[in-house]
Each structure stands twice: as structure tokens, then as C-alpha cells.
Design an enzyme around this catalytic site. Structure first.
Site, PDB file in Angstrom:
ATOM      1  N   ARG A 164      -1.072  -3.310  -7.637  1.00  0.00           N
ATOM      2  CA  ARG A 164      -3.101  -2.424  -7.608  1.00  0.00           C
ATOM      3  C   ARG A 164      -2.414  -2.361  -9.274  1.00  0.00           C
ATOM      4  O   ARG A 164      -3.105  -1.920  -9.897  1.00  0.00           O
ATOM      5  CB  ARG A 164      -3.077  -1.486  -7.167  1.00  0.00           C
ATOM      6  CG  ARG A 164      -2.584  -1.045  -6.194  1.00  0.00           C
ATOM      7  CD  ARG A 164      -4.249  -2.218  -5.488  1.00  0.00           C
ATOM      8  NE  ARG A 164      -4.343  -2.625  -3.992  1.00  0.00           N
ATOM      9  CZ  ARG A 164      -2.772  -3.294  -3.449  1.00  0.00           C
ATOM     10  NH1 ARG A 164      -2.051  -3.860  -3.427  1.00  0.00           N
ATOM     11  NH2 ARG A 164      -2.921  -3.498  -1.993  1.00  0.00           N
ATOM     12  N   SER A 236     -10.227   2.227  -0.497  1.00  0.00           N
ATOM     13  CA  SER A 236      -9.023   3.217  -1.038  1.00  0.00           C
ATOM     14  C   SER A 236      -9.300   3.838  -2.271  1.00  0.00           C
ATOM     15  O   SER A 236      -9.333   3.186  -2.989  1.00  0.00           O
ATOM     16  CB  SER A 236      -8.037   2.146  -1.073  1.00  0.00           C
ATOM     17  OG  SER A 236      -8.000   1.855  -0.005  1.00  0.00           O
ATOM     18  N   GLU A 332      -7.213   4.787  -7.835  1.00  0.00           N
ATOM     19  CA  GLU A 332      -7.538   3.514  -7.985  1.00  0.00           C
ATOM     20  C   GLU A 332      -8.334   2.764  -9.210  1.00  0.00           C
ATOM     21  O   GLU A 332      -8.726   2.671  -9.750  1.00  0.00           O
ATOM     22  CB  GLU A 332      -7.302   2.251  -6.855  1.00  0.00           C
ATOM     23  CG  GLU A 332      -6.212   2.651  -5.713  1.00  0.00           C
ATOM     24  CD  GLU A 332      -6.347   1.170  -5.155  1.00  0.00           C
ATOM     25  OE1 GLU A 332      -6.900   0.308  -5.530  1.00  0.00           O
ATOM     26  OE2 GLU A 332      -5.622   1.340  -4.006  1.00  0.00           O
TER      27      GLU A 332
END
Length: 340
Positions: A164, A236, A332
């Protein structure tokens, strides 16, 4: 030629981010031509670039310029190796691009179906799902360096991808990605390592096609995750934490059913959603926001939320997970500063 400002009605950014946060900008421009890129940053060096708005937490007021990425186009390029080289402009819908590839019979991206956002945002976050990360299929990234005022093309290796993460994410405000090239294998094999995919009854009748995997991923995601158009969310919200093996062993001794995935470097990846659920946050609300009742990893806006609401909930979740497990969660979505 001056950049064209978007209609003042669109200065309300609540419809331009999937969390539907109350947010406004004083100046909004549409960037739909490559020859406008250099002009944009000459006129507004600190402009904030907004793609699909699926991975950002916007401030209540952004006093600078917001540039909406509207660059479009998909083309196939020749390749001597027989693979499929496909280039997509940064403003293309990511899911639309994946669906286009699958419809052409080009496999390789089907596990990444139904992820919101744009093609240009995909390398920044190194998006991944169901055993595939975008870096595995990426050939190169074309970007404009806002600091050096020059165009650059990065290979996958030069993009410094990690879980990520990428060099584009680690250097915020420097790179404007305008196009991404992908190499899709001529000898395609399905990636079915995740139980949700591996155990699908459809595979009993034979090996799946890219279209079948695409359809299965879409069905799984729709069953688990709320549609942002119906219940605003950013997907998410927290990364799956990666911890030392010793800590993972101690936690597994306390909770044998805790999901954990050993990594090649000796560390262990944990399931953030499981940790959040065990900390009591699944389905729990805090004012105008909450963690989704079916998926503890998804932070949702029940209506009228601002960034301060999101931050309060995120801080509470992080604190409770840290207190219970000694694991620090990391969000995130990008926190956009209230400055321009």
C-alpha cells in the site's frame, strides 16, 4: 489559453469524495488535456489534484486550487514478447478499465475489480486485493514532476512499490500521474489463493476464465462492502498492520483464531478488520460516523460528517486496538491539508 474553472456549483466537494464529507474549495479546475498540465502548476503551484476521491479525507475548507483529473483514453501498444501492453490515462475509472481489459479477454487485473478510484491513483496506493497488487502488472508510469517542472517515466522498479505504498505516496505533492502502462500476460493463469475465491462453487465445472474471476470478485465485494453511492465510505480505512514475528506469536497465544500471514522478510501481516472487531468497534457509531456493521475495516458516513468526525473515530479505534493488542493501526486515506 487559461485553464477553465468548473461551474461554481462544483466548488462543493461533498459529491467528489466517496466519504461524502462536507468540503469546499475556492477554486476548482478540470484538467482534461496534457498540454494544460504545465500551465496548471505555473498558475497554481500548490494545487491539490483530486481523482476519484475514493482515498482522501478532505478538510472543511480548502482555500487553494483543486484540480479534477479528467484525462481519458485507453490504447493497446505493440509488444514483441506477445504480452498485452495497455496504457490508460489517469482519469479513467479503475473499475471501468479493469472491465474493459476483461471484456477484451486480457487477464491479469480481474482480482482488482470494483476498487473505486481512478487509474492514476492506483500506483500511488499500490492497490491490491485477493492476492494481487497493481505493481505486479505495472509496466511504467508517466508523471509530471512538479518540483523540477519536467516529465518523467518510471518503471515498476523505479516506482519503489511496497505494501500500500510507493514513491508517489512517499513524496506527496510532487508527482502528477497522467498515464499508466500495464503488461498483461499472454499465458494467463487465475490467482485464486484467497479462500473467498478458491472455494467458489463455479470452479467445479472447470478452470475459470478472467471474466469468471472478475464476476466472482465483484460478487464478493458487493456482498461484503457497502456501495459508496448508498452509504458513503472510503473502502478499507486502515492498512493491515505488519508486525514482528515475536509479537504475532504472543497475540496468537492469546487468540489462536487470529488471522495472520507470514511474510518473506520474517514479519507477519495481521488483519486490521479482525483487530477492530475484537476491540468492539464493528457496527459501532460515534456521532455521524461509524465502523460498518458487516465489515469492521470500513469507516462510513451516516450523513453530514466532516473531517473532524472521521478523525475522532479513527483516533478512538487506533487507541483501543493499541491498548488491547499493542498494535498501531495506520489509516490508508490521504489526509488533505487545509491549505493550498
Amino acid at each position: 489559453m487559461p485553464l477553465a474553472a468548473v461551474s461554481p456549483a462544483l466548488h462543493d466537494l461533498s459529491r467528489l469524495n466517496t466519504l461524502a464529507l462536507q468540503a469546499h474549495a475556492r477554486t476548482v479546475v478540470a484538467l482534461d488535456r496534457l498540454d494544460a498540465v504545465e500551465r496548471l502548476f505555473a498558475q497554481a503551484p500548490a494545487a491539490f489534484v483530486l481523482g476519484g476521491g475514493s482515498n482522501v479525507v478532505l478538510p472543511r475548507v480548502f482555500p487553494g486550487t483543486v484540480a479534477l483529473i479528467r484525462l481519458a483514453g485507453i490504447r493497446r501498444l505493440p509488444d514483441d514478447a506477445g504480452d498485452v501492453i495497455i496504457e490508460a490515462a489517469a482519469g479513467e475509472s479503475w473499475h471501468g478499465f479493469v472491465a474493459h481489459c476483461v471484456a477484451q479477454g486480457w487477464g491479469g487485473l480481474e482480482n482488482l475489480a470494483l476498487i473505486p478510484g481512478t487509474v492514476g491513483a492506483a500506483p500511488v496506493q499500490n492497490i491490491g486485493a485477493y492476492g494481487v497488487e497493481v505493481c505486479e502488472r505495472l509496466e511504467s508510469v508517466t508523471a509530471y514532476d512538479r518540483h523540477a517542472r519536467e516529465w518523467v517515466r518510471f518503471t515498476s522498479d523505479a516506482s519503489a512499490f511496497a505494501y500500500r505504498d510507493s514513491r508517489f505516496k512517499r513524496e506527496p505533492g510532487r508527482w502528477l500521474i497522467t498515464a499508466v502502462r500495464f503488461r498483461l500476460p499472454s499465458a494467463w493463469t487465475p490467482r485464486l489463493s484467497y479462500p473467498d475465491l478458491r472455494e467458489r462453487p463455479e470452479w467445479r465445472d472447470g478452470a475459470p476464465t478472467p471474466q469468471a474471476v472478475f464476476d466472482a470478485v465483484c460478487a464478493i465485494r458487493r456482498a461484503k462492502l457497502p456501495d459508496p453511492a448508498q452509504l458513503p465510505n472510503a473502502g478499507s480505512f486502515f492498512k493491515n498492520p505488519i508486525v514482528p514475528a515475536a509479537l504475532a506469536e504472543r497475540l496468537r497465544a492469546q487468540a489462536a483464531r487470529m488471522p495472520a500471514w507470514p511474510l518473506a522478510d520474517g514479519r507477519v501481516k495481521l488483519a486490521a478488520g479482525w483487530l477492530i472487531e475484537q476491540a468492539g468497534w464493528k457496527g459501532r457509531r460515534l456521532g455521524r460516523v461509524g465502523m460498518h456493521e458487516r465489515h469492521a475495516l470500513v469507516l462510513v458516513n451516516y450523513g453530514g460528517a466532516e473531517r473532524r468526525d472521521v478523525q475522532a473515530l479513527a483516533d478512538a479505534v487506533v487507541a483501543d486496538v493499541a491498548a488491547r493488542f499493542g498494535v498501531m493501526l495506520e489509516a490508508e486515506p490521504v489526509q488533505v491539508p487545509a491549505a493550498g
